[in-house]
Design an enzyme around this catalytic site. Structure first.
Site, PDB file in Angstrom:
ATOM      1  N   PRO A  71       0.574  -1.037   0.018  1.00 40.02           N
ATOM      2  CA  PRO A  71      -0.059   0.122  -0.077  1.00 40.02           C
ATOM      3  C   PRO A  71       0.908   1.114   0.554  1.00 40.02           C
ATOM      4  O   PRO A  71       0.210   2.374  -0.438  1.00 40.02           O
ATOM      5  CB  PRO A  71      -1.334   0.019   0.751  1.00 40.02           C
ATOM      6  CG  PRO A  71      -1.278  -1.313   1.450  1.00 40.02           C
ATOM      7  CD  PRO A  71       0.770  -2.465   1.218  1.00 40.02           C
ATOM      8  N   CYS A  72       1.874   1.271   0.783  1.00 34.10           N
ATOM      9  CA  CYS A  72       3.121   2.522   0.564  1.00 34.10           C
ATOM     10  C   CYS A  72       3.595   2.663  -0.425  1.00 34.10           C
ATOM     11  O   CYS A  72       3.216   4.091  -1.495  1.00 34.10           O
ATOM     12  CB  CYS A  72       3.935   2.457   1.323  1.00 34.10           C
ATOM     13  SG  CYS A  72       3.759   1.721   3.218  1.00 34.10           S
ATOM     14  N   VAL A  73       3.797   1.736  -1.351  1.00 34.12           N
ATOM     15  CA  VAL A  73       4.213   2.270  -2.858  1.00 34.12           C
ATOM     16  C   VAL A  73       3.636   2.145  -3.516  1.00 34.12           C
ATOM     17  O   VAL A  73       3.766   2.879  -4.583  1.00 34.12           O
ATOM     18  CB  VAL A  73       4.966   0.422  -3.322  1.00 34.12           C
ATOM     19  CG1 VAL A  73       5.419   0.681  -4.588  1.00 34.12           C
ATOM     20  CG2 VAL A  73       6.129   0.149  -2.418  1.00 34.12           C
TER      21      VAL A  73
END
Length: 170
Positions: A71-73
């Protein structure tokens, strides 16, 4: 949490769990809208130190992430769009990686080419920013901080950050 802590007597507050509860309260409070974001200093890939306080005078997105976090990427393109649009208007991003291995973090920096401040918080957990100053139970976790160091928003996803910055910089 504060109500529970206040129910403890002096002896209860002095116990290991009383102290942990107090620490958790302090970290959670530091991320509430309207409160001042705690200052810290971390290093970038070249060993240059950056403090949050040194960015006063700008709107700052504090972005907690890791190279292994899907989710960060997925949020990186949204951050790039917002940064490209508002960096010359007084907006900065400070991404704080919680990667435990520098090699993974450096590889991700090369791969994703994020043009804003990138620091890593892989120090001893006793002094780590994400362990002691901020409540980061999951990532990505973001805080938007105003020019004076106060929290004005958090947990932006998709184009929500861009919409908030549009409101600020209109």
């Amino acid at each position: 949490m504060k109500e529970l802590y206040n129910l403890l007597n002096t002896k209860g507050k002095a116990t290991h769990f009383g102290k942990l509860l107090n620490q958790q309260m302090v970290k959670t409070t530091s991320m509430e809208i309207g409160n001042e974001a705690p200052d810290f200093t971390l290093k970038d890939r070249n060993g240059k130190s950056y403090s949050l306080k040194s960015l006063r005078g700008k709107y700052v997105l504090l972005d907690f992430w890791a190279s292994w976090c899907g989710p960060c990427v997925k949020e990186i393109p949204n951050l790039k769009t917002a940064y490209g649009k508002y960096k010359n208007k007084g907006f900065e991003i400070m991404s704080v990686s919680i990667d435990r291995k520098n090699e993974q973090w450096l590889k991700a920096l090369d791969k994703y080419k994020m043009p804003w401040i990138q620091v890593i918080d892989n120090a001893d957990p006793k002094i780590a920013v994400t362990q002691n100053l901020y409540y980061v139970p999951t990532i990505p976790r973001t805080l938007l901080i105003d020019k004076t160091g106060k929290v004005i928003g958090k947990d932006f996803r998709g184009n929500a950050l861009e919409l908030k910055l549009e409101e600020i910089f209109k």
